[in-house]
Scaffold this motif. Structure first.
Motif, PDB file in Angstrom:
ATOM      1  N   ILE A 228      40.375   8.088  50.607  1.00  0.00           N
ATOM      2  CA  ILE A 228      41.079   8.931  51.573  1.00  0.00           C
ATOM      3  C   ILE A 228      40.161   9.305  52.728  1.00  0.00           C
ATOM      4  O   ILE A 228      40.551   9.242  53.905  1.00  0.00           O
ATOM      5  CB  ILE A 228      41.624  10.194  50.889  1.00  0.00           C
ATOM      6  CG1 ILE A 228      42.746   9.821  49.911  1.00  0.00           C
ATOM      7  CG2 ILE A 228      42.115  11.202  51.921  1.00  0.00           C
ATOM      8  CD1 ILE A 228      43.226  10.982  49.062  1.00  0.00           C
ATOM      9  N   ARG A 229      38.911   9.660  52.399  1.00  0.00           N
ATOM     10  CA  ARG A 229      37.955  10.010  53.456  1.00  0.00           C
ATOM     11  C   ARG A 229      37.682   8.814  54.357  1.00  0.00           C
ATOM     12  O   ARG A 229      37.614   8.953  55.586  1.00  0.00           O
ATOM     13  CB  ARG A 229      36.653  10.527  52.831  1.00  0.00           C
ATOM     14  CG  ARG A 229      36.756  11.946  52.269  1.00  0.00           C
ATOM     15  CD  ARG A 229      35.385  12.521  51.990  1.00  0.00           C
ATOM     16  NE  ARG A 229      34.743  11.848  50.865  1.00  0.00           N
ATOM     17  CZ  ARG A 229      34.824  12.276  49.602  1.00  0.00           C
ATOM     18  NH1 ARG A 229      35.529  13.367  49.318  1.00  0.00           N
ATOM     19  NH2 ARG A 229      34.216  11.636  48.636  1.00  0.00           N
ATOM     20  N   ARG A 230      37.531   7.646  53.746  1.00  0.00           N
ATOM     21  CA  ARG A 230      37.298   6.440  54.548  1.00  0.00           C
ATOM     22  C   ARG A 230      38.485   6.156  55.469  1.00  0.00           C
ATOM     23  O   ARG A 230      38.310   5.810  56.641  1.00  0.00           O
ATOM     24  CB  ARG A 230      37.044   5.235  53.640  1.00  0.00           C
ATOM     25  CG  ARG A 230      36.688   3.972  54.398  1.00  0.00           C
ATOM     26  CD  ARG A 230      36.720   2.744  53.522  1.00  0.00           C
ATOM     27  NE  ARG A 230      38.072   2.445  53.048  1.00  0.00           N
ATOM     28  CZ  ARG A 230      38.366   1.387  52.295  1.00  0.00           C
ATOM     29  NH1 ARG A 230      37.411   0.552  51.914  1.00  0.00           N
ATOM     30  NH2 ARG A 230      39.617   1.173  51.911  1.00  0.00           N
ATOM     31  N   ALA A 231      39.689   6.330  54.953  1.00  0.00           N
ATOM     32  CA  ALA A 231      40.890   6.078  55.747  1.00  0.00           C
ATOM     33  C   ALA A 231      40.936   6.996  56.964  1.00  0.00           C
ATOM     34  O   ALA A 231      41.239   6.563  58.086  1.00  0.00           O
ATOM     35  CB  ALA A 231      42.136   6.259  54.886  1.00  0.00           C
ATOM     36  N   LEU A 232      40.648   8.271  56.765  1.00  0.00           N
ATOM     37  CA  LEU A 232      40.681   9.234  57.863  1.00  0.00           C
ATOM     38  C   LEU A 232      39.678   8.867  58.953  1.00  0.00           C
ATOM     39  O   LEU A 232      39.989   8.888  60.146  1.00  0.00           O
ATOM     40  CB  LEU A 232      40.391  10.636  57.331  1.00  0.00           C
ATOM     41  CG  LEU A 232      41.471  11.262  56.441  1.00  0.00           C
ATOM     42  CD1 LEU A 232      40.945  12.548  55.796  1.00  0.00           C
ATOM     43  CD2 LEU A 232      42.724  11.556  57.260  1.00  0.00           C
ATOM     44  N   ARG A 233      38.463   8.506  58.538  1.00  0.00           N
ATOM     45  CA  ARG A 233      37.404   8.216  59.504  1.00  0.00           C
ATOM     46  C   ARG A 233      37.636   6.889  60.205  1.00  0.00           C
ATOM     47  O   ARG A 233      37.419   6.765  61.424  1.00  0.00           O
ATOM     48  CB  ARG A 233      36.059   8.258  58.800  1.00  0.00           C
ATOM     49  CG  ARG A 233      35.753   9.639  58.236  1.00  0.00           C
ATOM     50  CD  ARG A 233      34.567   9.616  57.291  1.00  0.00           C
ATOM     51  NE  ARG A 233      33.325   9.372  58.020  1.00  0.00           N
ATOM     52  CZ  ARG A 233      32.406   8.487  57.637  1.00  0.00           C
ATOM     53  NH1 ARG A 233      32.606   7.750  56.541  1.00  0.00           N
ATOM     54  NH2 ARG A 233      31.294   8.340  58.311  1.00  0.00           N
TER      55      ARG A 233
END
Length: 253
Positions: A228-233
């Motif tokens: 999820i963090r990777r997707a946001l960034r």
């Protein structure tokens, strides 16, 4: 799949397609032609030039040929081929019968593909691309890239769920880097070169490393929260990058 196995698959495909439809030429583009092919990971991107338009019967023969070929050659699951009618080679926006993702569909052969073919396409059968394909018109490649960024990729950054998937993160980052270089310098680059460009554009180092490892190594799958963090960034970086690229002055050539 070793290089010799790739050659064998391509040789067998050329023989099969020539039996299925009247074929004038078969060319390879993409990573195979640009020198960044990764066996077992990269797609086999092909173009076949056919002498006559393909009717329903011919499409059925092609579909059956491709299905059988995949059964006999598992590596052919990554093989995609567009069938361009000789008389329509100059029609840049014409749709062409295409085998991709396990089905027959119709889609255009883009200016990016045409440029790849004209600059370094591999000739597997028949005349080379420069003898059959007309040159691109001034600005045609750049206009296509800008339109693709504005009408497809920018809206895609507004769809958060897409970016939970590896393929969207990888393609989004690569498209941004490659589009930036083409619009700035007028040249095409490989996916490997795009990694360097991403660093130059200020992409987070861990995103670039993540992309590199999926293409050239064997990373462990991400768990839910890191994904999820990777997707946001990734989505935020690609969105900012596209907006910046679209505001830059068109390349003067």
């Amino acid at each position: 799949m070793a290089a010799t196995e790739t050659d064998l698959v391509l040789e067998r495909f050329v023989s099969a397609v020539r039996q299925a439809v009247p074929t004038l030429a078969v060319w390879a583009h993409g990573s195979l032609a640009l020198g960044d092919f990764q066996p077992g990971r990269s797609d086999l991107d092909l173009i076949a030039v056919v002498d006559v338009p393909l009717d329903g019967e011919a499409k059925d023969r092609l579909a059956l040929m491709h299905q059988r070929f995949v059964e006999e050659e598992p590596a052919a699951a990554k093989l995609h081929c567009s069938y361009m009618v000789r008389a329509e080679l100059a029609e840049a926006r014409a749709d062409h019968v295409t085998w991709a993702h396990g089905t027959i569909l119709d889609r255009p052969v883009t200016p990016v593909t045409r440029r790849e073919l004209l600059e370094g396409g591999l000739t597997l059968h028949g005349p080379p691309p420069v003898e059959l394909l007309p040159p691109l018109l001034p600005g045609q490649l750049e206009d296509f890239i800008r339109r693709d960024l504005e009408e497809f990729w920018l809206p895609a950054t507004g769809k958060p769920l897409l970016w939970l998937r590896d393929i969207w993160v990888d393609l989004g980052l690569l498209v941004l880097a490659r589009a930036t270089v083409t619009l700035r310098d007028g040249r095409l680059i490989t996916k490997g070169e795009a990694l360097t460009e991403l660093r130059n554009l200020g992409a987070p180092a861990d995103l670039v490393r993540d992309l590199h490892d999926r293409r050239y190594a064997h990373p462990a799958p991400l768990s839910r929260l890191p994904r999820i963090r990777r997707a946001l960034r990734a989505r935020a970086f690609v969105r900012r990058g596209i907006k910046h690229t679209l505001t830059t002055k068109k390349l003067q050539r």
